[in-house]
Write a protein that holds these residues in place. Structure first.
Motif, mmCIF file in Angstrom:
data_model
loop_
_atom_site.group_PDB
_atom_site.id
_atom_site.type_symbol
_atom_site.label_atom_id
_atom_site.label_comp_id
_atom_site.label_asym_id
_atom_site.label_seq_id
_atom_site.Cartn_x
_atom_site.Cartn_y
_atom_site.Cartn_z
ATOM 1 N N ILE A 74 1.017 -1.149 0.267
ATOM 2 C CA ILE A 74 0.087 0.103 0.108
ATOM 3 C C ILE A 74 0.932 1.150 0.091
ATOM 4 C CG2 ILE A 74 -1.778 1.290 1.399
ATOM 5 C CD1 ILE A 74 -2.840 -1.555 2.283
ATOM 6 N N LYS A 75 1.986 1.232 0.933
ATOM 7 C CA LYS A 75 2.984 2.053 1.256
ATOM 8 C C LYS A 75 3.456 2.621 -0.630
ATOM 9 C CE LYS A 75 6.959 1.881 2.448
ATOM 10 N NZ LYS A 75 8.189 1.496 3.218
ATOM 11 N N THR A 76 3.878 1.605 -0.997
ATOM 12 C CA THR A 76 4.363 1.592 -2.331
ATOM 13 C C THR A 76 3.452 2.303 -3.440
ATOM 14 O OG1 THR A 76 6.049 -0.025 -2.153
ATOM 15 C CG2 THR A 76 5.534 0.515 -4.472
ATOM 16 N N ASP A 77 2.389 1.787 -3.256
ATOM 17 C CA ASP A 77 1.407 2.338 -4.406
ATOM 18 C C ASP A 77 1.033 3.851 -4.007
ATOM 19 O OD1 ASP A 77 0.882 0.008 -5.545
ATOM 20 O OD2 ASP A 77 -0.903 -0.518 -4.527
ATOM 21 N N LEU A 78 0.738 4.325 -2.588
ATOM 22 C CA LEU A 78 0.865 5.622 -2.511
ATOM 23 C C LEU A 78 1.912 6.529 -2.864
ATOM 24 C CD1 LEU A 78 -0.869 5.442 1.183
ATOM 25 C CD2 LEU A 78 -2.053 6.325 -1.038
ATOM 26 N N GLN A 79 3.123 6.120 -2.672
ATOM 27 C CA GLN A 79 4.192 6.757 -3.199
ATOM 28 C C GLN A 79 4.199 7.070 -4.844
ATOM 29 O OE1 GLN A 79 7.318 4.077 -1.519
ATOM 30 N NE2 GLN A 79 7.550 5.634 0.222
ATOM 31 N N ASP A 80 4.022 5.635 -5.552
ATOM 32 C CA ASP A 80 3.792 5.649 -6.818
ATOM 33 C C ASP A 80 2.555 7.240 -7.199
ATOM 34 O OD1 ASP A 80 5.454 3.944 -7.236
ATOM 35 O OD2 ASP A 80 4.201 2.357 -7.648
ATOM 36 N N ARG A 81 1.779 6.996 -6.526
ATOM 37 C CA ARG A 81 0.601 8.028 -6.810
ATOM 38 C C ARG A 81 1.051 9.587 -6.420
ATOM 39 N NH1 ARG A 81 -2.755 10.456 -9.660
ATOM 40 N NH2 ARG A 81 -4.641 11.237 -8.534
ATOM 41 N N LYS A 82 1.801 9.636 -5.367
ATOM 42 C CA LYS A 82 2.436 10.859 -5.030
ATOM 43 C C LYS A 82 3.275 11.351 -6.235
ATOM 44 C CE LYS A 82 5.344 13.155 -1.728
ATOM 45 N NZ LYS A 82 6.520 12.946 -1.187
ATOM 46 N N THR A 83 4.177 10.233 -6.824
ATOM 47 C CA THR A 83 4.981 10.864 -7.543
ATOM 48 C C THR A 83 4.277 11.386 -9.078
ATOM 49 O OG1 THR A 83 6.631 9.150 -7.019
ATOM 50 C CG2 THR A 83 6.809 9.847 -9.357
#
Length: 67
Positions: free
Chosen positions: A47-56
């Protein structure tokens, strides 16, 4: 609050949860509980990785939100 600042706050919270789950997995004496904590930590990591991707993605689309 902007979307980017909300995401930053959420990412901080997620990282804290991930760390707590890791600690709990290491500190429990019950093997089944340790496995569950570890598996949950891995899911939270995804989930953290998905959120970081979305932030980028948001930062690329809306440069004013870059942190």
């Amino acid at each position: 609050m902007t979307v980017a600042s909300n995401l930053n706050q959420l990412l901080s919270t997620i990282k804290g949860i991930e760390a707590q789950l890791s600690t709990m997995a290491l500190n429990t004496n019950v093997p089944e509980a340790s496995t569950i904590f570890h598996e949950t930590m891995l899911i939270i990591g995804e989930i953290k990785t998905d959120l970081q991707d979305r932030k980028t993605q948001i930062e690329k689309e809306e440069p004013q939100y870059k942190s």
